[in-house]
Scaffold this active site. Sequence first.
Site, mmCIF file in Angstrom:
data_model
loop_
_atom_site.group_PDB
_atom_site.id
_atom_site.type_symbol
_atom_site.label_atom_id
_atom_site.label_comp_id
_atom_site.label_asym_id
_atom_site.label_seq_id
_atom_site.Cartn_x
_atom_site.Cartn_y
_atom_site.Cartn_z
ATOM 1 N N LYS A 126 44.613 30.046 22.781
ATOM 2 C CA LYS A 126 45.315 31.298 22.478
ATOM 3 C C LYS A 126 45.839 31.981 23.735
ATOM 4 C CE LYS A 126 43.246 32.409 18.017
ATOM 5 N NZ LYS A 126 42.372 33.294 17.263
ATOM 6 N N LYS A 172 46.277 22.412 12.747
ATOM 7 C CA LYS A 172 45.510 23.146 11.733
ATOM 8 C C LYS A 172 46.401 24.068 10.896
ATOM 9 C CE LYS A 172 43.141 26.941 12.888
ATOM 10 N NZ LYS A 172 42.154 27.934 13.318
ATOM 11 N N LYS A 183 46.602 30.961 9.669
ATOM 12 C CA LYS A 183 47.165 32.241 9.203
ATOM 13 C C LYS A 183 48.348 32.659 10.068
ATOM 14 C CE LYS A 183 42.807 34.415 8.397
ATOM 15 N NZ LYS A 183 42.060 34.379 9.566
#
Length: 334
Positions: free
Chosen positions: A119, A200, A203
């Site tokens: 991230k 993956k 969201k």
Amino acid sequence: MKEFDSKVTKSILTGIQPSGVITLGNYIGAIKQMVKMQDEFKSIIFIADMHAITVNQDPSLLHQNIRSLVALYLACGIDPEKNIIFIQSENEYHANISWLLECNTPFGELTRMTQFKDKSSKNANFYAGLFTYPVLMAADILAYDVDYVPVGIDQKQHVELARNIAIRFNKKYGDTFKLPEAYITKEGTKIMDLVTPTKKMSKSSENQKGVIRLLDDTASIRKKIMGATTDSGCEVKYDAENKPGISNLLRICASITGKSILSLEEEFDGKNYGEFKKYVADIVVDEVSAIQKKYEEIINSDQLDKILDENIKVVREIARKKFMDMKQKMGLYK
Ligand code: TYM
């Protein structure tokens, strides 16, 4: 106050960030496991809203997403009679415990967290909270002395960190925390993006075509599954490396129906990808439609506030005791 059946001794806990409508991956990786296990375990499930603010959020949207996620938990089958359901930020002891744990967590250990590395590499202006987030997650888990933490594989490293933090704390200050273990199923371990099945389903994904959200309209869910990326072959066979798209659909299907991957392969022996995708679309749409129907009944009822108000008292008291114990052991004024 909620009382657990005294014969039930082992406990489970999980949390999900309300950073957007949750995906089929969240449902399969975490919620479905909790629903399966809720009869046999003391179960705690919460909304990880303090984790969500480690990146920028639109405050009014975040507020809506928190309430919506509580309703989704119930709609997915989380039974309020069998679970303690609460909102993380309403229990201030998580942050308090987290600080005491941060002061016992080596900086170097946090730099090795793969999710942080991933991230932070995407946005150089990340906040300090993104770095210390795994310690807050350790606090969420260790506050309640749980045995198992049902999660997808992406959270395994964080649960292992929580365990290491607990081992170190127990050694330094005396027995304080139970050692938790991640609980990860074979099929639900990682649901992949439908367009790019090597990453993956997330969201925060930019391409909505690859992500199924539990509140998507069912026609678009069907369209996304029918358009899912598959390889050029034609056999419905599990091979995560060479056939990531079909393998992902097999995993989704196995997780929802409870059938084994092998039996699905047999069922679709000699049939083409189109037939298989239609089957997957049907079972996902059936499952999600039932969830959406319940969600509509729940979201505007006063049931949510009653559950949250009752449950927060229980968890605050448990976490408060843990915090006081830690404070005393660490020599803080009590
Ligand atoms: P979060 O909100 O990213 O995801 C919630 C849960 O869904 C699982 N998951 C998946 N499982 C399978 N396939 C996928 N594609 C997929 N995407 C997500 C995650 O593994 C997770 O179980 N840090 C956590 C929230 C948290 C937490 C906790 C969890 C905070 N404190 C304490 C357990 C215990 C997170 O960001 O999950």
